[in-house]
Design an enzyme around this catalytic site. Structure first.
Site, PDB file in Angstrom:
ATOM      1  N   LYS A  45       0.913  -0.926   0.036  1.00  9.94           N
ATOM      2  CA  LYS A  45      -0.103   0.064  -0.113  1.00  9.94           C
ATOM      3  C   LYS A  45       0.831   1.149   0.209  1.00  9.94           C
ATOM      4  O   LYS A  45       0.517   2.023  -0.613  1.00  9.94           O
ATOM      5  CB  LYS A  45      -0.878  -0.004   1.317  1.00  9.94           C
ATOM      6  CG  LYS A  45      -1.842   1.247   1.116  1.00  9.94           C
ATOM      7  CD  LYS A  45      -2.835   0.984   2.464  1.00  9.94           C
ATOM      8  CE  LYS A  45      -3.654  -0.191   2.226  1.00  9.94           C
ATOM      9  NZ  LYS A  45      -4.600  -0.394   3.539  1.00  9.94           N
ATOM     10  N   ARG A 113      -3.371   3.212   8.862  1.00  8.43           N
ATOM     11  CA  ARG A 113      -3.812   1.970   7.900  1.00  8.43           C
ATOM     12  C   ARG A 113      -2.641   1.170   7.908  1.00  8.43           C
ATOM     13  O   ARG A 113      -1.494   1.440   7.789  1.00  8.43           O
ATOM     14  CB  ARG A 113      -4.261   2.228   6.460  1.00  8.43           C
ATOM     15  CG  ARG A 113      -5.431   3.056   6.334  1.00  8.43           C
ATOM     16  CD  ARG A 113      -5.715   3.267   4.908  1.00  8.43           C
ATOM     17  NE  ARG A 113      -6.839   4.272   4.816  1.00  8.43           N
ATOM     18  CZ  ARG A 113      -8.218   4.129   4.456  1.00  8.43           C
ATOM     19  NH1 ARG A 113      -8.593   2.661   4.254  1.00  8.43           N
ATOM     20  NH2 ARG A 113      -8.908   4.895   4.333  1.00  8.43           N
ATOM     21  N   GLY A 122      -8.494  -7.223   4.563  1.00  9.50           N
ATOM     22  CA  GLY A 122      -9.336  -7.290   5.707  1.00  9.50           C
ATOM     23  C   GLY A 122      -8.756  -7.884   6.983  1.00  9.50           C
ATOM     24  O   GLY A 122      -9.264  -8.067   7.928  1.00  9.50           O
ATOM     25  N   MET A 124      -5.874  -7.102   8.609  1.00 11.83           N
ATOM     26  CA  MET A 124      -5.185  -6.262   9.881  1.00 11.83           C
ATOM     27  C   MET A 124      -6.074  -4.986   9.984  1.00 11.83           C
ATOM     28  O   MET A 124      -7.210  -4.895   9.362  1.00 11.83           O
ATOM     29  CB  MET A 124      -3.886  -5.827   9.484  1.00 11.83           C
ATOM     30  CG  MET A 124      -2.856  -6.931   9.446  1.00 11.83           C
ATOM     31  SD  MET A 124      -1.016  -6.578   8.825  1.00 11.83           S
ATOM     32  CE  MET A 124      -1.391  -6.127   7.179  1.00 11.83           C
ATOM     33  N   ARG A 357      -3.731  -1.496  -5.806  1.00 12.89           N
ATOM     34  CA  ARG A 357      -2.982  -2.875  -5.267  1.00 12.89           C
ATOM     35  C   ARG A 357      -3.320  -3.665  -6.493  1.00 12.89           C
ATOM     36  O   ARG A 357      -4.409  -3.603  -7.005  1.00 12.89           O
ATOM     37  CB  ARG A 357      -3.188  -3.198  -3.923  1.00 12.89           C
ATOM     38  CG  ARG A 357      -4.593  -3.832  -3.576  1.00 12.89           C
ATOM     39  CD  ARG A 357      -4.718  -3.911  -2.135  1.00 12.89           C
ATOM     40  NE  ARG A 357      -6.243  -4.038  -1.645  1.00 12.89           N
ATOM     41  CZ  ARG A 357      -6.686  -4.176  -0.532  1.00 12.89           C
ATOM     42  NH1 ARG A 357      -5.728  -4.239   0.402  1.00 12.89           N
ATOM     43  NH2 ARG A 357      -7.693  -4.690  -0.299  1.00 12.89           N
ATOM     44  N   HIS A 476      -8.779 -40.992   5.735  1.00 11.55           N
ATOM     45  CA  HIS A 476      -9.330 -41.767   4.523  1.00 11.55           C
ATOM     46  C   HIS A 476     -10.161 -40.896   3.674  1.00 11.55           C
ATOM     47  O   HIS A 476     -10.266 -40.961   2.555  1.00 11.55           O
ATOM     48  CB  HIS A 476     -10.149 -42.922   5.326  1.00 11.55           C
ATOM     49  CG  HIS A 476     -10.607 -43.781   4.171  1.00 11.55           C
ATOM     50  ND1 HIS A 476     -12.030 -43.772   4.090  1.00 11.55           N
ATOM     51  CD2 HIS A 476     -10.437 -44.855   3.559  1.00 11.55           C
ATOM     52  CE1 HIS A 476     -12.380 -44.608   3.012  1.00 11.55           C
ATOM     53  NE2 HIS A 476     -11.491 -45.310   2.770  1.00 11.55           N
ATOM     54  N   SER A 793       9.601 -44.172  -5.377  1.00 14.35           N
ATOM     55  CA  SER A 793       8.102 -43.331  -5.081  1.00 14.35           C
ATOM     56  C   SER A 793       7.977 -42.908  -3.554  1.00 14.35           C
ATOM     57  O   SER A 793       7.731 -43.706  -2.692  1.00 14.35           O
ATOM     58  CB  SER A 793       6.870 -43.767  -5.829  1.00 14.35           C
ATOM     59  OG  SER A 793       5.767 -42.894  -5.767  1.00 14.35           O
ATOM     60  N   CYS A 860       4.333 -39.707  -4.467  1.00  9.11           N
ATOM     61  CA  CYS A 860       3.029 -40.050  -4.766  1.00  9.11           C
ATOM     62  C   CYS A 860       2.016 -39.903  -3.489  1.00  9.11           C
ATOM     63  O   CYS A 860       0.886 -40.110  -3.473  1.00  9.11           O
ATOM     64  CB  CYS A 860       2.774 -41.630  -5.054  1.00  9.11           C
ATOM     65  SG  CYS A 860       3.409 -42.692  -4.069  1.00  9.11           S
ATOM     66  N   TYR A 880       9.148 -36.875 -11.310  1.00  6.62           N
ATOM     67  CA  TYR A 880       7.596 -36.529 -11.334  1.00  6.62           C
ATOM     68  C   TYR A 880       7.156 -36.347 -10.093  1.00  6.62           C
ATOM     69  O   TYR A 880       7.581 -36.693  -8.977  1.00  6.62           O
ATOM     70  CB  TYR A 880       7.193 -37.747 -12.092  1.00  6.62           C
ATOM     71  CG  TYR A 880       6.723 -39.041 -11.447  1.00  6.62           C
ATOM     72  CD1 TYR A 880       6.016 -39.308 -10.685  1.00  6.62           C
ATOM     73  CD2 TYR A 880       7.952 -39.935 -11.563  1.00  6.62           C
ATOM     74  CE1 TYR A 880       5.749 -40.525  -9.781  1.00  6.62           C
ATOM     75  CE2 TYR A 880       8.059 -41.192 -10.877  1.00  6.62           C
ATOM     76  CZ  TYR A 880       6.901 -41.581  -9.771  1.00  6.62           C
ATOM     77  OH  TYR A 880       6.935 -42.683  -9.252  1.00  6.62           O
TER      78      TYR A 880
END
Length: 911
Positions: A45, A113, A122, A124, A357, A476, A793, A860, A880
């Site tokens: 800000k 502010r 919102g 602070m 902003r 689960h 994995s 995984c 991966y």
């Protein structure tokens, strides 16, 4: 930057600051430079106000107290230089305005502010009209010839200051305010006359005295110092800490404080205030969007006390102001090259800009804005991928609740275990869910349980959503529903689920079977009644185009966790490049095979066990054929049976109750002959800690025939698909390995079965044997295990459990306390603990590849779909990640962002 020298150090409690630190910047003296350094100092800000001032825009003057002052305040050691520079800046502001703070015939009033580096809307606190006191309010009334405005401003200050600074509960002020509105028989705040407002002020001051033992402070400088410190404190209020945790914002960044000359939107009918966006934040449409109120201050627009007007109405009411506002904000959008969220005030027909902003937006809007801005030439495609937060892509894959214009009653808030929305009628058992689904009695179903078990899978399959009162993000219910793409709210502790009475009790309500509730799995809310939903949009053309920019940038492959062909097909639609985890145990719970599984478990000799397994073999083989066909030539990793055997049997307590009931009512029932041996086997298999007991590879070593059957089913299925022209790539994963000896034992069985199958069928397929690293010992001895394992994995759910010594199903009992105390920054089962568990992953990868240079490595666990965890996996060089189908878009974007950040050496943040 044109003044002072900043020695910025983002230090923790032990940090120090250079004596050259400049703490206070007058608007325009500090600029947000290209590398974002001044945003670190001034906050978003403050940097924006500085830039708007330098651009000659109509910004009320003021100054920013930089973020290092907040960090010093948090450390408890504040430099006296802060007060010196604050007083100097205030004197400069007073000279510029020709006013004195809170004194004289024309008193200066200021707003105070917050303003952190990253937008935290919102979270602070703010104080308006600071400087007013008993004398100043009379001077303001006389100066403006508007007593109503002056007293209204004073009552607002006392209420905000009392709430934010003095910790007087806001609702006590509201009670006084509403009582006098009722006395005066008025509906709207602006209808209150000066005498009534004076009465409110008097009552407010009495309340402050009663609650604090002191009078409301009359000294303007005293008000300013207290307000500044209160804004610093608000950095660590509960909502701000929660927001930072959710958005991965560093707790030690701190907030700046912006002190700005007040302009007044509540001065009369020619004044007003509003908020807006340069584009629609819900849809991304390139239209001017916002709301405003005349004769109001900013809090009125967002508080819901009055119904604001569309900003389009301003064009009719004040066309010159509207055109000026539109020109300014679009200029700012082009400057920042991003959609702007702005605040403005109109005082006596003159426009003032209070803030701009980068605007928060939905996932749908974020993608559309990114694409439009590339088309408009504002940003590049590479920059565009950082204008969307990875988790925002959920919006395209899951239904959403329609909340606009609806009265929402939130009954409870649990964990957002699986995103999306579900609206349906409550049922309390899986059996009832299936029954009511099949007979059409309930159109849509919400399965409500204390917690789910694998036996609930049939009910979960037909339910639109699942609500549990216990369990965490990797319970689960959470894991299974994410894989299914169903909404789930887990661990909603305020919900009391009485499955025997078939009642849900929460917030003074009692819901019975068939009653309607709505779930928001994206926020974890449980909502009363039957809301409407918007459907998912996975084929959205903007999304398709955006992802076509994303994928060429990433290095990580993205696979899916999928157990059945339907999930595999869904995963491919969302861009999966293989299956990283197929859990074979989920195949065993189907109605046509659970009996054979129980027969296998109940068998007390190998022959009977093999007979039961022989009946399961063709069923599993058919499942795997479906998976290989769905994935075509993409790799499929299948984990051998992992859970404890008791999970396939009825619960001990339920058996005891049924046996006792039959003994009392039907002692000669044939059912008793079935139940007694079943109970005996359940008690025989009972373990004090089943997650660390007879499961995983320990099952296959204890009962080798289980491994043999599963290996045969997998490999026969692969050969069958190949013989019909397919090209399956099989990866068989052995779970819960802790030593090279366990790995060798199970791998030998699999390779022997493979040789047998290939000989019998006269055909072979490419296959690999690897392991899931989910125990610390496996990570520590990864170099040895890699002698046998062709891939790793990481099962990061269990690796987190066994590293921390924490049950993922029970963590919610203490997680809220740990998060509040700052012991945990995040749920370690939701975001990978990089310092601990991540170190094991990194070490095991390096050790494994030291033994086997071409070792394929992935994860995984549920972390495979968490953006921060995906970026860590890229950083340490994994091949991966694998996640539930509905997290694939998130993982693909996170992986691309990680690759770009690595190649450019810069961190892009759009929080």
């Amino acid at each position: 930057m044109t003044q002072g020298v900043v020695d910025q150090q983002l230090a923790g409690p032990a940090g120090t600051t250079s004596t050259t630190t400049q703490y206070v910047y007058f608007f325009g003296d500090g600029k947000a430079d290209g590398n974002g350094r001044m945003k670190d100092v001034l906050g978003g800000k403050g940097a924006g106000l500085a830039e708007m001032t330098n651009a000659g825009l109509p910004v009320p003057p003021g100054f920013t107290i930089q973020t290092e002052a907040c960090r010093e305040y948090m450390r408890g050691k504040v430099s006296p230089q802060i007060d010196v520079e604050t007083h100097a800046a205030l004197a400069r502001l007073e000279k510029l305005q020709g006013q004195k703070l809170g004194t004289g015939e024309n008193p200066l009033l200021v707003s105070v502010r917050s303003g952190a580096k990253f937008s935290m809307p919102g979270m602070m606190d703010t104080i308006l009209n600071l400087g007013l006191n008993d004398k100043a309010v009379e001077a303001l009334a006389k100066r403006t010839d508007n007593p109503r405005f002056a007293y209204d401003s004073y009552r607002r200050l006392i209420q905000m200051f009392g709430d934010v600074v003095l910790d007087v509960p806001k609702k006590k002020f509201e009670h006084i305010f509403d009582s006098i509105k009722l006395r005066e028989k008025v509906k709207f705040d602006y209808e209150l006359q000066p005498k009534a407002l004076q009465d409110i002020i008097a009552e407010y001051k009495k309340l402050v005295r009663k609650e604090t033992g002191k009078d409301f402070p009359q000294g303007p400088l005293d008000q300013l110092v207290q307000a500044r410190d209160a804004v610093f404190r608000s950095w660590n209020n509960d909502r701000a800490k929660t927001y930072r945790r959710i958005n991965h914002i560093d707790d030690w960044l701190g907030t700046a404080v912006n002190v700005q000359a007040m302009v007044f939107g509540n001065l009369g009918e020619n004044s007003g205030t509003g908020v807006g966006f340069t584009r629609n934040p819900a849809t991304g449409e390139h239209v001017f969007f916002g709301e405003y109120l005349m004769n109001a201050q900013g809090e009125d627009v967002v508080s819901g006390v009055r119904t604001p007007l569309s900003i389009s109405e301003l064009e009719r009411a004040m066309p010159k102001v509207y055109d000026h506002l539109k020109a300014i904000t679009w200029k700012m959008e082009k400057h920042y090259r991003d959609m702007q969220d702005f605040e403005f005030t109109i005082q006596d027909g003159k426009l003032y800009m209070l803030q701009t902003r980068n605007g928060k937006r939905t996932g749908l809007a974020a993608v559309r804005v990114a694409i439009d801005m590339v088309r408009e030439g504002l940003i590049t495609q590479e920059e565009a991928i950082f204008r969307v937060e990875p988790n925002q892509l959920y919006d395209f894959l899951v239904p959403r609740l329609v909340e606009k214009g609806e009265k929402i009653e939130v009954l409870a808030t649990g964990l957002p275990a699986s995103p999306g929305a579900a609206v349906g009628q409550i049922v309390f058992t899986a059996e009832d869910a299936v029954k009511y689904h099949q007979n059409g009695a309930y159109r849509t179903i919400i399965l409500v349980r204390g917690e789910t078990t694998p036996e609930d899978i049939a009910g979960m399959e037909v339910a639109a959503g699942i609500l549990t009162s216990r369990g965490g993000m990797t319970s689960h219910a959470a894991v299974v529903t994410r894989g299914m793409g169903k909404c789930c709210v887990a661990g909603a502790g305020d919900c009391v689920v009485d499955e025997n009475a078939k009642e849900l009790r929460v917030k003074g309500h009692t819901y019975k079977q068939g009653d309607w509730i709505s779930l928001d799995g994206t926020t974890g809310r449980v909502i009363a009644g039957q809301l409407k939903t918007l459907p998912a949009q996975p084929d959205d053309q903007d999304l398709v185009k955006f992802m076509s920019w994303v994928d060429p940038l990433r290095k990580l492959n993205i696979r899916a966790n999928a157990d059945i062909p339907r999930d595999a097909k869904q995963a491919r639609l969302f861009g999966a490049e293989g299956i990283g985890l197929c859990r074979t145990e989920h195949m065993f719970f189907a109605e046509d095979r659970i009996g054979h599984v129980r027969a296998m478990i109940l068998a007390n000799n190998e022959k009977d066990r093999r007979d039961a397994l022989k009946k399961l073999l063709p069923m599993q083989r058919a499942d795997f054929v479906g998976l290989f066909k769905a994935m075509e030539s993409l790799p499929v990793t299948i984990r051998l049976l992992d859970p404890p055997l008791h999970e396939f049997l009825p619960k001990r307590e339920e058996l005891l109750v049924e046996i006792q009931h039959l003994e009392d009512t039907k002692p000669r029932s044939p059912r008793l002959k079935e139940l007694r041996p079943l109970l005996a086997r359940v008690e025989e298999l009972h373990e004090m800690n089943p997650m660390l007991g007879l499961r995983g590879c320990r099952l296959g070593i204890t009962f080798p025939e289980i491994t043999e059957m599963q290996a045969r089913a997998i490999l026969e299925a692969a050969v069958a698909v190949k013989l019909k022209g397919g090209d399956p790539h099989v990866e068989i994963m052995i779970p819960l390995i802790g030593s090279i000896e366990e790995m060798r034992h199970q791998a030998t069985i699999i390779r022997r079965i493979a040789a047998d199958v290939f000989k019998e069928k006269g055909e072979s397929v490419d296959y690999m044997v690897g392991t899931m690293i989910e125990l610390p010992r496996a990570a520590l001895t990864a170099d040895q295990i890699a002698e046998e394992a062709e891939f790793f994995s990481f099962g990061t759910n269990d690796l987190t459990q066994t590293t921390y010594g924490i049950s993922r199903d029970d963590i919610n009992n203490f997680l809220p306390a740990y998060l509040k105390a700052g012991i945990f920054k995040h749920d370690p089962f939701a975001t990978l603990d990089q310092a601990g568990v991540g170190s094991l992953v990194k070490m095991a990868t390096a050790k494994g590849r030291n033994t086997r240079g071409n070792l394929k490595v992935g994860i995984c666990g549920e972390h495979g779909g968490d953006p921060e965890s995906v970026k860590f996996c890229h950083k340490i060089g994994l091949n991966y990640v694998s996640c539930s189908p509905f997290r694939l878009l998130t993982a693909r974007l996170a992986a691309a962002q990680a690759a770009v950040e690595e190649s450019t050496g810069t961190s892009h943040t759009n929080k």
